[in-house]
Scaffold this motif. Structure first.
Motif, PDB file in Angstrom:
ATOM      1  N   PRO A 192       0.841  -1.208   0.000  1.00  0.00           N
ATOM      2  CA  PRO A 192       0.000   0.000   0.000  1.00  0.00           C
ATOM      3  C   PRO A 192       0.877   1.260   0.000  1.00  0.00           C
ATOM      4  O   PRO A 192       2.001   1.237   0.509  1.00  0.00           O
ATOM      5  CB  PRO A 192      -0.800  -0.115   1.310  1.00  0.00           C
ATOM      6  N   HIS A 193       0.347   2.320  -0.596  1.00  0.00           N
ATOM      7  CA  HIS A 193       1.078   3.592  -0.635  1.00  0.00           C
ATOM      8  C   HIS A 193       0.119   4.745  -0.344  1.00  0.00           C
ATOM      9  O   HIS A 193      -1.018   4.741  -0.834  1.00  0.00           O
ATOM     10  CB  HIS A 193       1.718   3.794  -2.011  1.00  0.00           C
ATOM     11  N   CYS A 197       4.843   9.286  -2.279  1.00  0.00           N
ATOM     12  CA  CYS A 197       4.318   8.410  -1.245  1.00  0.00           C
ATOM     13  C   CYS A 197       4.688   8.977   0.116  1.00  0.00           C
ATOM     14  O   CYS A 197       5.818   9.410   0.325  1.00  0.00           O
ATOM     15  CB  CYS A 197       4.884   6.999  -1.400  1.00  0.00           C
ATOM     16  N   MET A 200       4.621   7.109   2.825  1.00  0.00           N
ATOM     17  CA  MET A 200       5.445   6.165   3.558  1.00  0.00           C
ATOM     18  C   MET A 200       6.854   6.708   3.284  1.00  0.00           C
ATOM     19  O   MET A 200       7.364   6.626   2.149  1.00  0.00           O
ATOM     20  CB  MET A 200       5.290   4.747   3.034  1.00  0.00           C
ATOM     21  N   HIS A 221       9.555   4.989   1.356  1.00  0.00           N
ATOM     22  CA  HIS A 221       9.292   4.809  -0.078  1.00  0.00           C
ATOM     23  C   HIS A 221       9.648   6.072  -0.846  1.00  0.00           C
ATOM     24  O   HIS A 221      10.234   6.021  -1.936  1.00  0.00           O
ATOM     25  CB  HIS A 221       7.817   4.464  -0.321  1.00  0.00           C
ATOM     26  N   MET A 242      10.025   7.034  -4.752  1.00  0.00           N
ATOM     27  CA  MET A 242       8.601   7.085  -5.039  1.00  0.00           C
ATOM     28  C   MET A 242       8.097   8.519  -4.979  1.00  0.00           C
ATOM     29  O   MET A 242       7.380   8.913  -4.067  1.00  0.00           O
ATOM     30  CB  MET A 242       7.854   6.218  -4.039  1.00  0.00           C
TER      31      MET A 242
HETATM   32 CU   LIG Z   1       4.663   3.954  -0.572  1.00  0.00          CU
END
Ligand SMILES: [Cu+2]
Length: 464
Positions: free
Chosen positions: A394-395, A447, A449, A452, A457
């Motif tokens: 998941p992102h 993202c 996160m 990431h 990302m």
């Molecule tokens: Cu992510």
């Protein structure tokens, strides 16, 4: 005067970690609001009164950082001084900001060097629940505590008896209760779910108790400040109406739980229907106590009317007939299908990207870096970012400078009724993030996160 001993007694009578004023102070009307924020090393207790302090990086030696509370139409003037050994910047998450003030180091400004200061000045034209956090090596700086809440009030906010902000984090601590250092920057975290913690706090405490009036109506402002943990919060003992997501109004609905990805916020109007309300974090399948709202007769009776909230401020979806579609194919990470990607002008195999450059994720075959413009957009265009999460993870996709509507091909998908600035995308999910590109500048889409984002990302959108 309350004696200290009485105060301690009152604390223990409360039965939980601490007693916090339940109503945040509201500023009087004004225009320019000046703040001093100093990012520095500090020791702070996040593990409980019997435990030693944790060495952290904080704003103004406090965790979370100081509450910045304004009225819609005010101007923030925040002088940020860097007393760390490393460069830093501050991003004002969810504020549709002036690009120069967005705080992305090496994209919208030079990083603030150790010993230096930078003054951010920008208007806040939307009310709601926002937050600020470090945006230089944020995977480390946010993990060490560099964040705080930012709340913008408006005259048409619902009337409540209390207004409580809950900033939730899951820290990764070692056995001594210190920030787990050796795993900062772990390639495993960067290629998997990100840095997940082992110590849940709400406003830097465990299960804090907030005294409230009996049968009170309370506005809860929930902020997920974790690096990577997707939180699920369940509410017992209240009737809860969700009124805003990511600082933007949504159609009101009654909820008993809410999922918040990193950086997401939710505003909930809670009517206490028991002697206390209990908030639990349930994302792992185990219930963790997150906080309590405790009816306290000494505070007097509740006065806020128990109306059903009618949200009238949800803006309509823009006309999509002229929308420009931008496909964004997300690949990479562990158990993914990315074999190679462009980075720094060359196409490199994933093994080399990972081992030499610590890059693991790509959009349309390109590892994110700030020198690469992903799309040039004419100001005033309606954009549909058609995002495909072709990864096993998941992102939490965040767009700077704008809020977007979420649309999906899947007719069974549950979509927000209002705009968002961060959208959680499950593996193999497709979603169109639709926004009017009305704010000029270089805006990051990445993202949240944070591991990431550091590992590639992210993409830069140029609007002019
Ligand atoms: Cu992510």
């Amino acid at each position: 005067m309350l004696q200290r001993r009485d105060f301690i007694k009152a604390l223990s009578a409360c039965g939980a970690a601490g007693l916090i004023p339940a109503t945040l102070p509201r500023p009087a009307l004004g225009s320019v609001r000046s703040y001093q924020l100093t990012a520095g090393k500090s020791a702070f207790n996040i593990t409980g009164p019997e435990q030693a302090d944790t060495d952290m990086w904080l704003y103004n030696d406090t965790c979370p950082g100081p509450l910045l509370r304004l009225r819609r139409g005010d101007i923030v003037r925040a002088a940020v001084t860097n007393q760390l050994d490393v460069p830093t910047t501050v991003h004002w998450h969810g504020i549709r900001n002036i690009n120069d003030m967005d705080g992305v180091a090496d994209l919208t400004q030079a990083p603030i060097a150790p010993g230096e200061s930078f003054t951010y000045e920008f208007p806040v034209n939307h009310s709601g629940t926002f937050w600020y956090h470090a945006h230089t090596m944020s995977w480390e700086q946010v993990a060490r505590g560099l964040y705080g809440p930012l709340i913008v009030d408006a005259d048409d906010d619902p009337v409540t008896d209390h207004d409580i902000c809950l900033m939730i984090d899951d820290w990764r601590l070692d056995k001594a209760g210190q920030i787990h250092q050796s795993s900062l920057g772990s390639l495993h975290d960067w290629s998997h779910a990100g840095r997940l913690g082992n110590w849940l706090t709400v406003n830097a405490q465990s299960d804090p108790a907030f005294p409230v009036k009996r049968r009170a109506r309370i506005r809860l402002r929930l902020i997920n400040a974790a690096n990577a943990r997707v939180l699920t919060l369940r509410f017992d003992g209240v009737e809860a109406q969700l009124v805003a997501l990511d600082g933007a109004p949504c159609r009101t609905e009654y909820v008993t739980k809410i999922t918040l990805a990193p950086a997401q916020r939710a505003d909930i109007i809670c009517d206490l229907v028991a002697e206390k309300a209990v908030i639990r974090e349930t994302s792992t399948g185990t219930d963790y106590p997150a906080g309590q709202l405790v009816a306290t007769p000494e505070l007097g009776g509740a006065t806020a009317p128990k109306d059903v909230i009618n949200t009238t401020r949800v803006p309509p979806l823009p006309d999509l007939s002229q929308a420009r579609h931008i496909l964004l194919h997300m690949q990479g990470g562990a158990m993914g299908n990315l074999t190679e990607a462009r980075y720094d002008g060359a196409v490199l195999p994933l093994r080399e990207l990972a081992q030499k450059h610590k890059k693991l994720w790509a959009f349309n075959g390109q590892v994110g870096d700030y020198s690469n413009i992903f799309a040039e957009i004419k100001r005033g265009t309606v954009i549909s970012l058609d995002v495909v999460n072709d990864t096993a993870w998941p992102h939490a996709m965040h767009l700077h400078g704008h809020h977007f509507w979420v649309m999906a091909d899947d007719p069974t998908a549950i979509l927000p009724s209002g705009q968002r600035d961060t959208w959680l995308m499950q593996p193999q999910e497709r979603a169109s993030l639709v926004f009017l590109a009305d704010n000029p500048g270089l805006w990051l889409f990445h993202c949240h996160m944070l591991e990431h984002a550091a590992a590639g990302m992210g993409a830069v959108l140029l609007i002019d």
